[in-house]
Design a protein around this motif. Structure first.
Motif, mmCIF file in Angstrom:
data_model
loop_
_atom_site.group_PDB
_atom_site.id
_atom_site.type_symbol
_atom_site.label_atom_id
_atom_site.label_comp_id
_atom_site.label_asym_id
_atom_site.label_seq_id
_atom_site.Cartn_x
_atom_site.Cartn_y
_atom_site.Cartn_z
ATOM 1 N N GLY A 39 79.589 74.360 12.498
ATOM 2 C CA GLY A 39 79.249 72.725 12.102
ATOM 3 C C GLY A 39 77.794 72.511 12.326
ATOM 4 N N SER A 40 77.284 71.214 12.450
ATOM 5 C CA SER A 40 75.999 70.818 12.480
ATOM 6 C C SER A 40 75.740 70.392 13.956
ATOM 7 C CB SER A 40 75.990 69.433 11.693
ATOM 8 O OG SER A 40 76.517 69.603 10.214
ATOM 9 N N PRO A 41 74.313 70.947 14.323
ATOM 10 C CA PRO A 41 73.759 70.715 15.933
ATOM 11 C C PRO A 41 73.486 69.241 15.618
ATOM 12 C CG PRO A 41 72.788 72.767 14.554
ATOM 13 C CD PRO A 41 73.702 71.923 13.748
ATOM 14 N N HIS A 42 73.927 68.456 16.734
ATOM 15 C CA HIS A 42 73.376 67.196 16.933
ATOM 16 C C HIS A 42 73.469 66.780 18.419
ATOM 17 C CE1 HIS A 42 77.860 67.278 16.723
ATOM 18 N NE2 HIS A 42 77.991 66.069 17.218
ATOM 19 N N ALA A 59 82.648 79.318 19.784
ATOM 20 C CA ALA A 59 81.751 79.165 20.758
ATOM 21 C C ALA A 59 81.245 77.602 20.589
ATOM 22 C CB ALA A 59 80.737 80.081 20.858
ATOM 23 N N VAL A 60 80.468 77.253 21.605
ATOM 24 C CA VAL A 60 79.717 76.035 21.486
ATOM 25 C C VAL A 60 78.143 76.403 22.036
ATOM 26 C CG1 VAL A 60 80.237 75.044 23.648
ATOM 27 C CG2 VAL A 60 79.242 73.630 21.854
ATOM 28 N N PRO A 72 82.070 80.510 25.303
ATOM 29 C CA PRO A 72 82.911 80.848 24.328
ATOM 30 C C PRO A 72 84.004 79.874 24.552
ATOM 31 C CG PRO A 72 82.234 82.735 25.698
ATOM 32 C CD PRO A 72 81.552 81.309 26.231
ATOM 33 N N LEU A 73 84.681 79.685 23.341
ATOM 34 C CA LEU A 73 85.672 78.799 23.155
ATOM 35 C C LEU A 73 87.234 79.560 22.691
ATOM 36 C CD1 LEU A 73 84.220 75.814 21.276
ATOM 37 C CD2 LEU A 73 84.495 75.938 23.865
ATOM 38 N N GLU A 74 88.295 79.377 23.646
ATOM 39 C CA GLU A 74 89.535 79.819 23.435
ATOM 40 C C GLU A 74 90.776 79.014 23.625
ATOM 41 O OE1 GLU A 74 90.158 82.297 27.469
ATOM 42 O OE2 GLU A 74 89.099 83.378 25.934
ATOM 43 N N PRO A 75 91.881 79.045 23.353
ATOM 44 C CA PRO A 75 92.942 78.094 23.262
ATOM 45 C C PRO A 75 93.144 77.938 24.832
ATOM 46 C CG PRO A 75 93.540 79.652 21.475
ATOM 47 C CD PRO A 75 92.320 80.280 22.232
ATOM 48 N N GLY A 76 93.291 76.631 24.947
ATOM 49 C CA GLY A 76 93.556 76.034 26.373
ATOM 50 C C GLY A 76 92.443 75.867 27.325
ATOM 51 N N GLN A 77 91.375 75.975 26.695
ATOM 52 C CA GLN A 77 89.926 75.898 27.456
ATOM 53 C C GLN A 77 89.617 74.332 27.217
ATOM 54 O OE1 GLN A 77 86.843 78.550 26.253
ATOM 55 N NE2 GLN A 77 85.581 77.838 27.978
ATOM 56 N N ILE A 78 88.763 73.878 28.129
ATOM 57 C CA ILE A 78 88.318 72.563 27.968
ATOM 58 C C ILE A 78 86.895 72.841 28.381
ATOM 59 C CG2 ILE A 78 88.168 70.321 29.301
ATOM 60 C CD1 ILE A 78 91.170 70.342 29.632
ATOM 61 N N VAL A 79 85.816 72.059 27.727
ATOM 62 C CA VAL A 79 84.558 72.073 27.930
ATOM 63 C C VAL A 79 83.995 70.731 27.564
ATOM 64 C CG1 VAL A 79 82.326 72.926 26.943
ATOM 65 C CG2 VAL A 79 84.174 74.606 26.936
ATOM 66 N N LEU A 89 78.918 73.748 17.222
ATOM 67 C CA LEU A 89 80.045 74.277 17.171
ATOM 68 C C LEU A 89 79.993 75.740 16.218
ATOM 69 C CD1 LEU A 89 82.943 71.860 17.313
ATOM 70 C CD2 LEU A 89 82.577 73.642 18.816
ATOM 71 N N ILE A 90 80.491 76.906 16.781
ATOM 72 C CA ILE A 90 80.536 78.083 16.244
ATOM 73 C C ILE A 90 81.858 78.494 15.912
ATOM 74 C CG2 ILE A 90 80.042 80.440 15.899
ATOM 75 C CD1 ILE A 90 77.395 78.711 15.882
ATOM 76 N N ASN A 91 82.404 78.742 14.663
ATOM 77 C CA ASN A 91 83.652 78.975 14.307
ATOM 78 C C ASN A 91 83.850 80.674 14.134
ATOM 79 O OD1 ASN A 91 86.437 79.391 13.545
ATOM 80 N ND2 ASN A 91 86.320 77.699 11.816
#
Length: 257
Positions: A39-42, A59-60, A72-79, A89-91
């Motif tokens: 996505g777009s950095p902001h 990842a964010v 890193p981002l994975e299912p169940g995680q909260i950030v 956001l990186i996909n």
């Protein structure tokens, strides 16, 4: 967006808990100029933002006075991150996120600035033209090409800002913040009105309830009810980080009918 209790079919629908905003996000799956997908950095000025990862991986990337970080981002995680943290956001594959946003309504009222190159940030009209997805200045549109063009420009500026941070340190961020705040200052009166009608009013209601409980007044408890909102319908909106399904209280249904 949640600003105040809404009347739906003659029924008063309360804000979400703490008057937050809730959005379902499918992160963009196309390449940015640096070869990364996302996505777009902001940055936000008044809103803490929370990611609840419900699918996929990614990842964010964040940039703040503490420096650059990639979580890193994975299912169940909260950030979550607070105002002033630039985020991207990186996909890595089918990244799906439930977003909870402080001060519901403020992001849609413009509580963000994209990390465009400095030459654009310092020119109000140039920023407006680059940030809008339509000639009329809309934040959302049906043009994927326009959304990706905006994303790519924000990534270019983010890369340049990271490079300046590496050479100048927090001074580079301070300059960005000053430029960004100048762009949003005309919106502050609108933001205050949204905050007063939503989050502030909700917090004050708790104060009134505390007084009522101390006096043994149970009348507000007798007004309790249950509401539900279905999954966001299509078409989804093209946002900064992906396609958005926004939960609005206008779509709420009272369950005790």
């Amino acid at each position: 967006m949640v600003e105040e209790n809404r009347m739906i079919n003659g029924t008063s629908v309360p804000p979400f808990p703490a008057a937050v905003g809730v959005t379902h996000l499918l992160v963009y799956d196309t390449l940015a100029p640096d070869g990364l997908v996302g996505g777009s950095p902001h940055v936000h000025f008044l809103c803490t933002e929370m990611y609840m990862v419900i699918g996929g991986h990614g990842a964010v990337q964040t940039l703040s006075t503490s420096g650059f970080c990639e979580t890193p981002l994975e299912p169940g995680q909260i950030v979550w991150f607070t105002p002033g943290v630039i985020h991207r956001l990186i996909n890595h594959g089918k990244l799906e996120i439930q977003i909870v946003m402080q001060n519901a309504g403020l992001p849609e009222a413009g509580d963000f600035v994209l990390t465009f190159p400095e030459t654009i940030l310092t020119d109000d009209q140039a920023y407006f033209d680059a940030a809008s997805l339509s000639p009329h200045g809309a934040v959302y549109s049906s043009s994927e090409r326009a959304a990706y063009r905006r994303r790519d420009l924000a990534v270019q500026g983010f890369i340049e800002l990271r490079q300046r941070y590496e050479s100048e340190g927090p001074t580079a961020l301070e300059r960005f913040y000053v430029q960004a705040v100048r762009l949003v200052q005309p919106k502050l009166a609108t933001w205050r009105a949204v905050w007063e009608r939503g989050p502030l009013a909700t917090a004050q209601a708790t104060g009134h309830h505390l007084v009522a409980l101390a006096e043994g007044d149970v009348s507000f408890l007798q007004q309790g009810d249950v509401y539900t909102i279905p999954a966001p319908a299509t078409p989804r909106r093209l946002g900064m980080c992906g396609t958005l399904g926004i939960y609005l209280p206008e779509g709420a249904r009272r369950m005790n009918l």
